[in-house]
Design a protein around this motif. Structure first.
Motif, PDB file in Angstrom:
ATOM      1  N   VAL A 284      -1.570  13.430   6.548  1.00 27.62           N
ATOM      2  CA  VAL A 284      -0.582  13.313   5.471  1.00 27.62           C
ATOM      3  C   VAL A 284      -0.614  14.559   4.587  1.00 27.62           C
ATOM      4  O   VAL A 284       0.437  15.085   4.192  1.00 27.62           O
ATOM      5  N   ARG A 285      -1.805  15.051   4.297  1.00 27.28           N
ATOM      6  CA  ARG A 285      -1.904  16.258   3.465  1.00 27.28           C
ATOM      7  C   ARG A 285      -1.215  17.437   4.147  1.00 27.28           C
ATOM      8  O   ARG A 285      -0.516  18.226   3.507  1.00 27.28           O
TER       9      ARG A 285
ATOM     10  N   ALA B  11       2.575   8.794  -1.769  1.00 25.65           N
ATOM     11  CA  ALA B  11       1.766   9.576  -0.839  1.00 25.65           C
ATOM     12  C   ALA B  11       0.916  10.594  -1.593  1.00 25.65           C
ATOM     13  O   ALA B  11      -0.271  10.783  -1.281  1.00 25.65           O
ATOM     14  N   GLY B  12       1.500  11.246  -2.570  1.00 30.68           N
ATOM     15  CA  GLY B  12       0.743  12.223  -3.351  1.00 30.68           C
ATOM     16  C   GLY B  12      -0.419  11.598  -4.103  1.00 30.68           C
ATOM     17  O   GLY B  12      -1.523  12.159  -4.151  1.00 30.68           O
ATOM     18  N   LEU B  13      -0.189  10.417  -4.659  1.00 30.20           N
ATOM     19  CA  LEU B  13      -1.260   9.739  -5.389  1.00 30.20           C
ATOM     20  C   LEU B  13      -2.372   9.275  -4.458  1.00 30.20           C
ATOM     21  O   LEU B  13      -3.551   9.275  -4.837  1.00 30.20           O
ATOM     22  N   LEU B  14      -2.037   8.881  -3.233  1.00 26.58           N
ATOM     23  CA  LEU B  14      -3.071   8.515  -2.266  1.00 26.58           C
ATOM     24  C   LEU B  14      -3.993   9.699  -1.981  1.00 26.58           C
ATOM     25  O   LEU B  14      -5.199   9.520  -1.769  1.00 26.58           O
ATOM     26  N   LEU B  15      -3.419  10.896  -1.994  1.00 28.62           N
ATOM     27  CA  LEU B  15      -4.227  12.090  -1.732  1.00 28.62           C
ATOM     28  C   LEU B  15      -5.008  12.525  -2.964  1.00 28.62           C
ATOM     29  O   LEU B  15      -6.184  12.905  -2.866  1.00 28.62           O
ATOM     30  N   GLU B  16      -4.367  12.461  -4.130  1.00 28.57           N
ATOM     31  CA  GLU B  16      -5.013  12.951  -5.349  1.00 28.57           C
ATOM     32  C   GLU B  16      -6.060  11.988  -5.878  1.00 28.57           C
ATOM     33  O   GLU B  16      -7.107  12.405  -6.395  1.00 28.57           O
ATOM     34  N   ARG B  17      -5.792  10.693  -5.766  1.00 31.68           N
ATOM     35  CA  ARG B  17      -6.715   9.679  -6.291  1.00 31.68           C
ATOM     36  C   ARG B  17      -6.975   8.631  -5.218  1.00 31.68           C
ATOM     37  O   ARG B  17      -6.455   7.516  -5.282  1.00 31.68           O
ATOM     38  N   PRO B  18      -7.757   8.980  -4.203  1.00 33.33           N
ATOM     39  CA  PRO B  18      -7.921   8.083  -3.048  1.00 33.33           C
ATOM     40  C   PRO B  18      -8.585   6.757  -3.368  1.00 33.33           C
ATOM     41  O   PRO B  18      -8.436   5.797  -2.610  1.00 33.33           O
ATOM     42  N   ASP B  19      -9.303   6.673  -4.466  1.00 36.08           N
ATOM     43  CA  ASP B  19     -10.006   5.433  -4.800  1.00 36.08           C
ATOM     44  C   ASP B  19      -9.242   4.560  -5.787  1.00 36.08           C
ATOM     45  O   ASP B  19      -9.737   3.511  -6.205  1.00 36.08           O
ATOM     46  N   ALA B  20      -8.043   4.988  -6.182  1.00 33.53           N
ATOM     47  CA  ALA B  20      -7.277   4.239  -7.190  1.00 33.53           C
ATOM     48  C   ALA B  20      -5.921   3.853  -6.611  1.00 33.53           C
ATOM     49  O   ALA B  20      -5.310   4.607  -5.846  1.00 33.53           O
ATOM     50  N   ARG B  21      -5.455   2.673  -6.980  1.00 34.48           N
ATOM     51  CA  ARG B  21      -4.123   2.235  -6.573  1.00 34.48           C
ATOM     52  C   ARG B  21      -3.156   2.533  -7.714  1.00 34.48           C
ATOM     53  O   ARG B  21      -3.456   2.215  -8.870  1.00 34.48           O
ATOM     54  N   PRO B  22      -2.018   3.164  -7.427  1.00 33.43           N
ATOM     55  CA  PRO B  22      -1.066   3.529  -8.489  1.00 33.43           C
ATOM     56  C   PRO B  22      -0.312   2.309  -9.013  1.00 33.43           C
ATOM     57  O   PRO B  22       0.858   2.084  -8.701  1.00 33.43           O
TER      58      PRO B  22
ATOM     59  N   VAL C 142       1.054  11.886  13.584  1.00 34.53           N
ATOM     60  CA  VAL C 142       1.836  11.993  12.347  1.00 34.53           C
ATOM     61  C   VAL C 142       2.530  10.654  12.067  1.00 34.53           C
ATOM     62  O   VAL C 142       2.516  10.147  10.934  1.00 34.53           O
ATOM     63  N   ALA C 143       3.124  10.077  13.098  1.00 34.10           N
ATOM     64  CA  ALA C 143       3.772   8.779  12.929  1.00 34.10           C
ATOM     65  C   ALA C 143       2.779   7.720  12.481  1.00 34.10           C
ATOM     66  O   ALA C 143       3.078   6.904  11.590  1.00 34.10           O
ATOM     67  N   ALA C 144       1.570   7.737  13.064  1.00 31.66           N
ATOM     68  CA  ALA C 144       0.554   6.744  12.701  1.00 31.66           C
ATOM     69  C   ALA C 144       0.101   6.912  11.256  1.00 31.66           C
ATOM     70  O   ALA C 144      -0.108   5.923  10.535  1.00 31.66           O
TER      71      ALA C 144
ATOM     72  N   MET D   4      -6.659   2.069   0.394  1.00 31.48           N
ATOM     73  CA  MET D   4      -7.206   3.413   0.538  1.00 31.48           C
ATOM     74  C   MET D   4      -6.778   3.984   1.889  1.00 31.48           C
ATOM     75  O   MET D   4      -6.876   3.308   2.918  1.00 31.48           O
ATOM     76  N   LEU D   5      -6.307   5.219   1.892  1.00 28.36           N
ATOM     77  CA  LEU D   5      -5.863   5.876   3.109  1.00 28.36           C
ATOM     78  C   LEU D   5      -7.077   6.287   3.932  1.00 28.36           C
ATOM     79  O   LEU D   5      -8.061   6.809   3.413  1.00 28.36           O
ATOM     80  N   SER D   6      -7.027   6.045   5.243  1.00 25.86           N
ATOM     81  CA  SER D   6      -8.154   6.391   6.106  1.00 25.86           C
ATOM     82  C   SER D   6      -8.352   7.900   6.160  1.00 25.86           C
ATOM     83  O   SER D   6      -7.421   8.679   5.904  1.00 25.86           O
ATOM     84  N   GLU D   7      -9.561   8.321   6.515  1.00 24.29           N
ATOM     85  CA  GLU D   7      -9.879   9.744   6.554  1.00 24.29           C
ATOM     86  C   GLU D   7      -8.980  10.482   7.531  1.00 24.29           C
ATOM     87  O   GLU D   7      -8.488  11.572   7.236  1.00 24.29           O
ATOM     88  N   GLN D   8      -8.799   9.915   8.731  1.00 23.52           N
ATOM     89  CA  GLN D   8      -7.996  10.619   9.723  1.00 23.52           C
ATOM     90  C   GLN D   8      -6.541  10.752   9.288  1.00 23.52           C
ATOM     91  O   GLN D   8      -5.897  11.781   9.515  1.00 23.52           O
ATOM     92  N   SER D   9      -6.019   9.726   8.599  1.00 25.20           N
ATOM     93  CA  SER D   9      -4.638   9.801   8.126  1.00 25.20           C
ATOM     94  C   SER D   9      -4.507  10.728   6.920  1.00 25.20           C
ATOM     95  O   SER D   9      -3.472  11.388   6.748  1.00 25.20           O
ATOM     96  N   ARG D  10      -5.542  10.781   6.093  1.00 29.50           N
ATOM     97  CA  ARG D  10      -5.453  11.612   4.899  1.00 29.50           C
ATOM     98  C   ARG D  10      -5.211  13.072   5.261  1.00 29.50           C
ATOM     99  O   ARG D  10      -4.368  13.749   4.653  1.00 29.50           O
ATOM    100  N   SER D  11      -5.924  13.580   6.232  1.00 23.09           N
ATOM    101  CA  SER D  11      -5.751  14.987   6.593  1.00 23.09           C
ATOM    102  C   SER D  11      -4.364  15.238   7.180  1.00 23.09           C
ATOM    103  O   SER D  11      -3.746  16.276   6.923  1.00 23.09           O
TER     104      SER D  11
END
Length: 396
Positions: free
Chosen positions: A10-11, A66-77, A121-123, A1-8
């Motif tokens: 990456v989005r 990356a898109g799936l991490l944002l769209e479905r944060p609780d699921a692994r593709p 951004v790099a992190a 799961m992508l962390s909250e700070q990284s999710r914003s």
């Protein structure tokens, strides 16, 4: 799961990264092969590098993940990751190589995006990479364990027992372990990698579906001579040089698009050399006395170009609830029952609740999958195998 700070982060940066991902991956491979030229010579498909298809596939998989991490944060593709992991295991990829990829990929990102790659951004993108890499490493570790081989140790010598000319452009090989042991089990629909040494000393690898049912002392692969240079360098070498008694380096079987369990109805649709995994599935169904409803569809240029045509007919005829539909662009007189033109499911009677298995060129896959979705077949019931880099990763 992508962390909250990284999710914003990456989005916010995904549009910029997505727009530049093709340039990033092209530069990444250039850096990687400059540092480690043996990887292009002995691991990566030189043909796919030359056409740019491998770069497109990598770009698509990163953007899709990356898109799936944002769209479905609780699921692994898992579907996306599973396809890549099986291919990696068939090549003998190791966990250490992910560090090398990380080094050159992030150097390429920094060079292409420049000042836009702030520390946060790099992190964030570093987190995306290692979420994907660690998930793949875990899956590949499991695949190696299930195959009974150490990490990266997928190869074994196999002798060509028989060679059969199927058509002017297609040859099949029966393979047996060089040590005299059994070939081993596999799941219908899987493939193996074959590694050959070419005249320039490169050891190039290609994947070929196992084209006969499991259970015998030998495996069969069927190889179509691919056009182009270097796109067809391995298939051309096998056609020109591989003979009974020769020994090839062959991987354990891998591949996640396999015969679905149960007794539900099936659609097995193929075009061209895409019929090879279908033959293994049909052979297994016939050998086990299956009564599953099966609709078999195959398209080819002509009856003469259709490798294993008589075998496909015989296997479909051996199943009590199977029906066969053949499509030839040039049907001629050899197949009066065939339909002229390209294969389609638009007008076929299809049973309710079917699972579809598609294999062939990408335009064929897109057309048949689109027809199935329009007819109400759920997307999760449509599985596909494409030969070569998967340029369809992450698409609906």
């Amino acid at each position: 799961m992508l962390s909250e700070q990284s999710r914003s982060v990456v989005r916010a940066t995904l549009p910029a990264v997505g727009a530049a991902i093709g340039e990033i991956t092209e530069l990444f491979y250039r850096k990687l092969f400059t540092d480690r030229p043996e990887l292009l010579r002995d691991l990566f498909n030189r043909g796919n590098q030359a056409t740019g298809e491998q770069q497109q596939a990598l770009a698509g998989s990163i953007a899709a993940f990356a898109g799936l991490l944002l769209e479905r944060p609780d699921a692994r593709p898992d579907a996306l990751l599973g396809r890549i992991a099986h291919k990696h295991a068939s090549l003998g990829i190791t966990s250490e190589q992910y560090k090398l990829v990380h080094q050159h990929l992030f150097a390429a990102i920094a060079e292409v995006l420049g000042d836009a790659v702030a520390p946060e951004v790099a992190a964030a993108w570093d987190e995306v990479y290692w979420l994907m890499a660690n998930a793949l490493i875990a899956t590949e570790t499991r695949l190696y364990q299930e195959a009974g081989v150490p990490e990266g140790g997928t190869w074994r010598p196999m002798e060509i027992a028989e060679r059969h000319e199927e058509t002017p452009d297609v040859v099949s090989f029966l393979l047996r372990p060089a040590d005299g042991g059994p070939a081993g089990p596999f799941t219908p629909g899987q493939y193996v990698s074959v590694r050959v040494e070419l005249p320039d000393g490169a050891r190039q690898i290609r994947q070929y579906s196992l084209s006969a049912a499991p259970g015998g002392p030998q495996w069969r692969i069927t190889v179509k001579r691919a056009a182009g240079d270097p796109a067809g360098e391995v298939s051309s070498w096998l056609h020109a040089h591989a003979r009974p008694g020769d020994v090839l380096s062959v991987s354990a079987p891998f591949g996640d698009v396999v015969l679905p369990e149960g007794e539900g109805p099936l659609l097995l649709a193929s075009a061209g050399i895409g019929s090879t995994p279908v033959l293994a599935i049909l052979g297994h169904l016939a050998a086990t006395g299956s009564t599953r409803p099966v609709v078999v569809l195959h398209g080819d240029r002509s009856p003469e170009a259709h490798a294993h045509r008589d075998e496909l007919r015989a296997l479909a005829g051996a199943l009590p609830a199977a029906e066969l539909h053949l499509f030839y662009e040039e049907p001629g007189d050899a197949a009066p029952e065939a339909t002229a033109g390209r294969p389609t499911v638009a007008d076929l009677g299809l049973p309710e609740g079917l699972t579809a298995y598609l294999c062939g060129p990408l335009p064929f896959l897109r057309a048949v999958r689109g027809d199935l979705l329009r007819r109400g077949v759920p997307a999760e019931a449509v599985h596909y195998e494409v030969f070569g880099p998967d340029l369809w990763l992450g698409q609906d």
